[in-house]
Design an enzyme around this catalytic site. Sequence first.
Site, PDB file in Angstrom:
ATOM      1  N   ASN A  49      -8.631  -8.992   0.616  1.00 34.64           N
ATOM      2  CA  ASN A  49      -8.409  -8.914   2.070  1.00 34.64           C
ATOM      3  C   ASN A  49      -9.229  -7.805   2.679  1.00 34.64           C
ATOM      4  O   ASN A  49      -9.677  -6.889   1.991  1.00 34.64           O
ATOM      5  CB  ASN A  49      -6.930  -8.593   2.380  1.00 34.64           C
ATOM      6  CG  ASN A  49      -5.986  -9.684   1.950  1.00 34.64           C
ATOM      7  OD1 ASN A  49      -6.358 -10.854   1.892  1.00 34.64           O
ATOM      8  ND2 ASN A  49      -4.754  -9.304   1.637  1.00 34.64           N
ATOM      9  N   LYS A  99      -4.192  -7.464  -2.796  1.00 34.00           N
ATOM     10  CA  LYS A  99      -3.654  -7.017  -4.083  1.00 34.00           C
ATOM     11  C   LYS A  99      -4.612  -7.287  -5.240  1.00 34.00           C
ATOM     12  O   LYS A  99      -4.754  -6.469  -6.151  1.00 34.00           O
ATOM     13  CB  LYS A  99      -2.294  -7.664  -4.334  1.00 34.00           C
ATOM     14  CG  LYS A  99      -1.252  -7.210  -3.320  1.00 34.00           C
ATOM     15  CD  LYS A  99       0.119  -7.735  -3.606  1.00 34.00           C
ATOM     16  CE  LYS A  99       1.063  -7.490  -2.432  1.00 34.00           C
ATOM     17  NZ  LYS A  99       1.174  -6.074  -2.037  1.00 34.00           N
ATOM     18  N   ASN A 126      -7.601  -4.831  -4.952  1.00 31.21           N
ATOM     19  CA  ASN A 126      -7.141  -3.468  -5.257  1.00 31.21           C
ATOM     20  C   ASN A 126      -6.953  -3.282  -6.769  1.00 31.21           C
ATOM     21  O   ASN A 126      -7.331  -2.258  -7.339  1.00 31.21           O
ATOM     22  CB  ASN A 126      -5.802  -3.179  -4.565  1.00 31.21           C
ATOM     23  CG  ASN A 126      -5.884  -3.222  -3.049  1.00 31.21           C
ATOM     24  OD1 ASN A 126      -6.974  -3.127  -2.485  1.00 31.21           O
ATOM     25  ND2 ASN A 126      -4.744  -3.382  -2.398  1.00 31.21           N
ATOM     26  N   GLY A 157       8.672   7.268  -9.944  1.00 33.04           N
ATOM     27  CA  GLY A 157       7.864   6.949 -11.126  1.00 33.04           C
ATOM     28  C   GLY A 157       7.987   5.500 -11.541  1.00 33.04           C
ATOM     29  O   GLY A 157       7.946   4.607 -10.693  1.00 33.04           O
ATOM     30  N   ASP A 216       0.083   7.839   2.464  1.00 36.81           N
ATOM     31  CA  ASP A 216      -0.052   6.385   2.640  1.00 36.81           C
ATOM     32  C   ASP A 216       0.169   5.705   1.284  1.00 36.81           C
ATOM     33  O   ASP A 216      -0.634   5.858   0.373  1.00 36.81           O
ATOM     34  CB  ASP A 216      -1.459   6.063   3.177  1.00 36.81           C
ATOM     35  CG  ASP A 216      -1.660   4.577   3.445  1.00 36.81           C
ATOM     36  OD1 ASP A 216      -0.737   3.783   3.166  1.00 36.81           O
ATOM     37  OD2 ASP A 216      -2.749   4.220   3.916  1.00 36.81           O
ATOM     38  N   ASP A 222      -0.656  -1.469  -6.650  1.00 35.89           N
ATOM     39  CA  ASP A 222      -1.872  -2.101  -7.189  1.00 35.89           C
ATOM     40  C   ASP A 222      -2.649  -1.130  -8.075  1.00 35.89           C
ATOM     41  O   ASP A 222      -3.167  -1.516  -9.127  1.00 35.89           O
ATOM     42  CB  ASP A 222      -2.771  -2.571  -6.041  1.00 35.89           C
ATOM     43  CG  ASP A 222      -2.071  -3.583  -5.157  1.00 35.89           C
ATOM     44  OD1 ASP A 222      -1.228  -4.338  -5.687  1.00 35.89           O
ATOM     45  OD2 ASP A 222      -2.351  -3.603  -3.947  1.00 35.89           O
ATOM     46  N   GLY A 224      -5.515   4.353   2.978  1.00 40.81           N
ATOM     47  CA  GLY A 224      -6.206   3.117   2.632  1.00 40.81           C
ATOM     48  C   GLY A 224      -5.859   2.626   1.244  1.00 40.81           C
ATOM     49  O   GLY A 224      -5.311   3.372   0.419  1.00 40.81           O
TER      50      GLY A 224
HETATM   51  P1  ATP Z   1       3.036  -0.592  -2.590  1.00 41.88           P
HETATM   52  O1  ATP Z   1       3.563  -1.937  -2.140  1.00 41.88           O
HETATM   53  O2  ATP Z   1       3.242   0.516  -1.576  1.00 41.88           O
HETATM   54  O3  ATP Z   1       1.682  -0.627  -3.143  1.00 41.88           O
HETATM   55  P2  ATP Z   1       5.039  -0.896  -4.613  1.00 41.88           P
HETATM   56  O4  ATP Z   1       6.264  -1.106  -3.769  1.00 41.88           O
HETATM   57  O5  ATP Z   1       4.452  -2.080  -5.280  1.00 41.88           O
HETATM   58  O6  ATP Z   1       3.931  -0.112  -3.799  1.00 41.88           O
HETATM   59  P3  ATP Z   1       6.054   1.564  -5.710  1.00 41.88           P
HETATM   60  O7  ATP Z   1       7.117   1.536  -6.738  1.00 41.88           O
HETATM   61  O8  ATP Z   1       6.425   2.002  -4.322  1.00 41.88           O
HETATM   62  O9  ATP Z   1       5.345   0.158  -5.750  1.00 41.88           O
HETATM   63  O10 ATP Z   1       4.870   2.532  -6.166  1.00 41.88           O
HETATM   64  C1  ATP Z   1       4.072   2.239  -7.302  1.00 41.88           C
HETATM   65  C2  ATP Z   1       3.840   3.498  -8.094  1.00 41.88           C
HETATM   66  O11 ATP Z   1       3.160   4.445  -7.252  1.00 41.88           O
HETATM   67  C3  ATP Z   1       5.103   4.204  -8.549  1.00 41.88           C
HETATM   68  O12 ATP Z   1       5.528   3.694  -9.810  1.00 41.88           O
HETATM   69  C4  ATP Z   1       4.641   5.649  -8.631  1.00 41.88           C
HETATM   70  O13 ATP Z   1       4.034   5.880  -9.881  1.00 41.88           O
HETATM   71  C5  ATP Z   1       3.591   5.748  -7.526  1.00 41.88           C
HETATM   72  N1  ATP Z   1       4.147   6.305  -6.290  1.00 41.88           N
HETATM   73  C6  ATP Z   1       4.597   5.643  -5.204  1.00 41.88           C
HETATM   74  N2  ATP Z   1       5.051   6.486  -4.258  1.00 41.88           N
HETATM   75  C7  ATP Z   1       4.866   7.734  -4.744  1.00 41.88           C
HETATM   76  C8  ATP Z   1       5.132   9.057  -4.251  1.00 41.88           C
HETATM   77  N3  ATP Z   1       5.695   9.265  -3.051  1.00 41.88           N
HETATM   78  N4  ATP Z   1       4.819  10.103  -5.042  1.00 41.88           N
HETATM   79  C9  ATP Z   1       4.239   9.910  -6.268  1.00 41.88           C
HETATM   80  N5  ATP Z   1       3.966   8.699  -6.782  1.00 41.88           N
HETATM   81  C10 ATP Z   1       4.277   7.617  -6.040  1.00 41.88           C
HETATM   82  O1  RIB Z   2      -0.610  -4.001  -1.931  1.00 43.48           O
HETATM   83  C1  RIB Z   2      -1.321  -3.594  -0.811  1.00 43.48           C
HETATM   84  C2  RIB Z   2      -2.113  -4.743  -0.255  1.00 43.48           C
HETATM   85  O2  RIB Z   2      -1.226  -5.741   0.207  1.00 43.48           O
HETATM   86  C3  RIB Z   2      -2.978  -4.404   0.939  1.00 43.48           C
HETATM   87  O3  RIB Z   2      -4.267  -3.962   0.592  1.00 43.48           O
HETATM   88  C4  RIB Z   2      -2.963  -5.704   1.760  1.00 43.48           C
HETATM   89  O4  RIB Z   2      -4.208  -6.310   1.863  1.00 43.48           O
HETATM   90  C5  RIB Z   2      -1.935  -6.599   1.069  1.00 43.48           C
HETATM   91  O5  RIB Z   2      -2.526  -7.555   0.268  1.00 43.48           O
END
Ligand code: ATP
Ligand code: RIB
Length: 304
Positions: A11, A40, A43, A221, A243, A249, A284
């Site tokens: 994307n 995704k 990334n 974690g 962010d 990903d 980003g």
């Molecule tokens: P996203 O959709 O935002 O990409 P997600 O919901 O798939 O993320 P999360 O569990 O939120 O997955 O985050 C993935 C990993 O990123 C976590 O396992 C952790 O290692 C790291 N992470 C996320 N947020 C933080 C934070 N605030 N501080 C440190 N590490 C973080």
């Molecule tokens: O996981 C993050 C991604 O979800 C963004 O880069 C967006 O493009 C969506 O696919």
Amino acid sequence: MSGIVVVGSANIDQVFRVERIPSPGETVLSHGLSTALGGKGQNQAVAAARAGAETTFIGAVGTDSFGEMVRAGLSKDSIGVSQLRTSAKPTGTALIAVDGTGENTIIVEPGANSDLTALTSADAAVISAASALVMQLEIPLDTVVEAARIAQAVGTRVILNAAPIDELPQALLDTLDVLIVNEHEAAELARDNGLAPELDGLGQRLLALVPMVIVTLGSQGASLHRVGADEVVVPAHRVTAVDATGAGDTFCGAFAAGVVEGMREDDALRFAVAAASISVESHGAVPSIPLRDAIETRAKESAL
Ligand code: ATP
Ligand code: RIB
């Protein structure tokens, strides 16, 4: 067999920075708009490549300038694009709002990603030659199942990040070596499959579906669950998160890179947690994905 093949979405992210995410019916002003590579699939491919893995991407983009941006971006990260298709539909686009705490809301228009159907014999050859196949759920589910079956037939390890969450057919679950989900996705998957969705013990319960499960826990974690082994929990590094887009990903790509180069699974988990912690420190999706050296430096910090 060597390297990683990612079958997934690419994307262009349109990222609006806001004080807070608007409620339904509400309008808020943005204080910054940026355009960046995302999706995704893209990334995770970039995360695997920057973590040191030889990586190929199978996906679809439009004939528009965004499609050219994706192709150029993947190539810049030395990711193989021989199987990147062009579609008559526009390149996939994501509308992302990121608030002052780093949390986000995302709407994806799949566009060309929805044309990633019917894998070719050349796609199958790339999947068969790889050590690991990495996928997500932003492309047609039939394609995910087809790629997974090709991989399973030749022993290519199948890693699925079930995001955005959808019902997973048994034919797909049967092919998976590793399932990576966040807590919300884990609970949905449990509900869909008649398992208790409560967070306590959730990763262990999902082992009824897949032999290895990783649950990412945001700032807490991640946890690793394997049939016949104790769970392993790796706490996140303490960072200032600006962010979280693409953190999951980054985690998936780095974990896959770790396992294909022969790391023990718990070491690959630590490597992935370190990589993801760096990605939340800047804005980003693709722009915030770290290089190998930075991941190694961060991973050592946790050992201090
Ligand atoms: P996203 O959709 O935002 O990409 P997600 O919901 O798939 O993320 P999360 O569990 O939120 O997955 O985050 C993935 C990993 O990123 C976590 O396992 C952790 O290692 C790291 N992470 C996320 N947020 C933080 C934070 N605030 N501080 C440190 N590490 C973080
Ligand atoms: O996981 C993050 C991604 O979800 C963004 O880069 C967006 O493009 C969506 O696919």
